[in-house]
Design an enzyme around this catalytic site. Sequence first.
Site, PDB file in Angstrom:
ATOM      1  CG  PHE A 102      -6.743 -27.947  66.786  1.00  0.00           C
ATOM      2  CD1 PHE A 102      -7.040 -27.296  67.975  1.00  0.00           C
ATOM      3  CD2 PHE A 102      -7.786 -28.455  66.029  1.00  0.00           C
ATOM      4  CE1 PHE A 102      -8.350 -27.143  68.393  1.00  0.00           C
ATOM      5  CE2 PHE A 102      -9.099 -28.310  66.432  1.00  0.00           C
ATOM      6  CZ  PHE A 102      -9.390 -27.657  67.618  1.00  0.00           C
ATOM      7  CG  ASP A 150       5.156 -24.334  61.615  1.00  0.00           C
ATOM      8  OD1 ASP A 150       4.879 -24.184  62.824  1.00  0.00           O
ATOM      9  OD2 ASP A 150       4.594 -25.166  60.878  1.00  0.00           O
ATOM     10  CE  LYS A 168       2.617 -32.085  65.087  1.00  0.00           C
ATOM     11  NZ  LYS A 168       1.789 -31.815  63.951  1.00  0.00           N
ATOM     12  CE  LYS A 216       3.775 -28.710  69.176  1.00  0.00           C
ATOM     13  NZ  LYS A 216       3.391 -27.634  68.289  1.00  0.00           N
ATOM     14  CB  CYS A 235     -33.283   5.502  57.227  1.00  0.00           C
ATOM     15  SG  CYS A 235     -31.739   5.090  58.058  1.00  0.00           S
ATOM     16  CE  LYS A 244       4.671  -4.508  43.922  1.00  0.00           C
ATOM     17  NZ  LYS A 244       3.867  -4.000  42.847  1.00  0.00           N
TER      18      LYS A 244
HETATM   19  O1  C5P Z   1       3.570 -28.764  65.594  1.00  0.00           O
HETATM   20  P1  C5P Z   1       2.328 -28.377  64.917  1.00  0.00           P
HETATM   21  O2  C5P Z   1       2.402 -27.046  64.216  1.00  0.00           O
HETATM   22  O3  C5P Z   1       1.662 -29.402  64.067  1.00  0.00           O
HETATM   23  O4  C5P Z   1       1.360 -28.231  66.188  1.00  0.00           O
HETATM   24  C1  C5P Z   1       0.100 -27.771  66.084  1.00  0.00           C
HETATM   25  C2  C5P Z   1      -0.335 -27.152  67.403  1.00  0.00           C
HETATM   26  O5  C5P Z   1       0.687 -26.315  67.940  1.00  0.00           O
HETATM   27  C3  C5P Z   1      -1.520 -26.257  67.162  1.00  0.00           C
HETATM   28  O6  C5P Z   1      -2.371 -26.316  68.290  1.00  0.00           O
HETATM   29  C4  C5P Z   1      -0.879 -24.899  66.966  1.00  0.00           C
HETATM   30  O7  C5P Z   1      -1.785 -23.872  67.299  1.00  0.00           O
HETATM   31  C5  C5P Z   1       0.326 -24.944  67.892  1.00  0.00           C
HETATM   32  N1  C5P Z   1       1.499 -24.201  67.411  1.00  0.00           N
HETATM   33  C6  C5P Z   1       1.998 -23.151  68.144  1.00  0.00           C
HETATM   34  N2  C5P Z   1       3.101 -22.443  67.713  1.00  0.00           N
HETATM   35  C7  C5P Z   1       3.714 -22.764  66.559  1.00  0.00           C
HETATM   36  C8  C5P Z   1       3.219 -23.836  65.791  1.00  0.00           C
HETATM   37  C9  C5P Z   1       2.097 -24.532  66.247  1.00  0.00           C
HETATM   38  O8  C5P Z   1       1.449 -22.841  69.201  1.00  0.00           O
HETATM   39  N3  C5P Z   1       4.766 -22.071  66.162  1.00  0.00           N
END
Ligand code: C5P
Length: 414
Positions: free
Chosen positions: A337, A293, A351, A355, A173, A303
């Site tokens: 992951f 990370d 991992k 974790k 429209c 900037k």
């Molecule tokens: O140790 P890495 O980064 O390979 O681990 C991957 C997993 O840890 C992923 O599931 C990611 O979402 C999570 N992760 C997180 N916090 C971070 C780095 C990774 O929760 N600082």
Amino acid sequence: MFAKSFVIGYFQSMAEAQKGHTVVLGVAGGIACYKAVELVRLLVRDGFSVQVLMTREAMEFVTPLTFQTLSGHPVATEIFSLTQESEIGHINLADQAEVFVIAPATANIIGKIAAGIADDLLTTVVMATRAPVLIAPSMNVHMYGNPILQENIRKLKRLGYNFMEPAEGYLACGYEGKGRLPEPEEIVEQVRGLLKKKDLAGEKLLITAGPNHEAIDPVRYLTSRSSGKMGYALARAGVRRGAEVTLISGPTSLPPPAGTRLVRVKTAAEMREAVMDAFPQSTAVVMAAAVADYSPERFIPRKLKKGEKPIQLHLKPNPDILKELGAKKNGQILVGFAAETEELVANAKKKLREKNLDLIVANDVTAEGSGFEGDTNVATILDRKGNVQPLPLMTKEELADRIYNHLLALKNEQ
Ligand code: C5P
């Protein structure tokens, strides 16, 4: 070649899954009728049996022959036609439907259904069906915003009718705004959802997706190649299987998955805060985000000027969100992951342990068909019991379902 045969195989298996399911599509009179044509094509491609019925107004836009040719079934248009009634039968249509879709749905049709008026074929069949009804409205932006229409939608939602939000953009429209018929692919996705068994009902999934942006100065940031596609596929599959889904997403260009609570964040610190907020109410967490990370030690407020000499950027490590969850989990299933470029299984196992995870999905991001930006993945699922399940190349949607199957199996053993 490989990718092409895979895609054909994917649609074949999709068609197998939907075989025999009948969708009745009611087409009302709006310019978006032309998109309903594409919708029929996609439903037929996926193996659905599609019965189309049209209002008189819809026939002003598209002829029944178009729908008849694509669906392979006669199109119903008249309630008082003796030939149509004996060939198709309006109660027959209502009974056959496993999902009843109205696309496009005009303000008029929605108003009639909400008021209980059944004065043509479409409204009569909707009233007589016991199948779930999915309504995809499409109209002028101001008509959509009209309080009478909104009241009708609220009423129908309360009564169990399913609605899709119209998309925003350019309208036929001449206006810009909310009113476009959602993309046919999205409508098919909703149809699949209404058919699928709800084995994740009662689960409250917390899913993270996408990259982070860690600002260096007002115009630059650090990020990764994550597209967010895996996390969004997990969110869609979760909703489809009946879970309540909170999706915490870093910046992506993907459309918000219907039916999720979407929380948008930029940095890893913001993501951590949003995750910690939602964690106590969740039953499972899937960390598909490529959490940054590192972030710059300090933000440069102006900037950064170009210069001849090399410059140094100091980075500080970000908190590991998943590790923190692993340390405080209290019955929640934790899924991580692991994007790896070497020693896939060994690194993923490490991992999983470090974790305190229940599941980890490892993928070699350098393998063909795997990784960040594509629609497919090649992954291995590992669990806390030591099971290692390598999976073939599949779409991210399919992988999402495999992850949930594994998650449910673990849960049932608890
Ligand atoms: O140790 P890495 O980064 O390979 O681990 C991957 C997993 O840890 C992923 O599931 C990611 O979402 C999570 N992760 C997180 N916090 C971070 C780095 C990774 O929760 N600082």
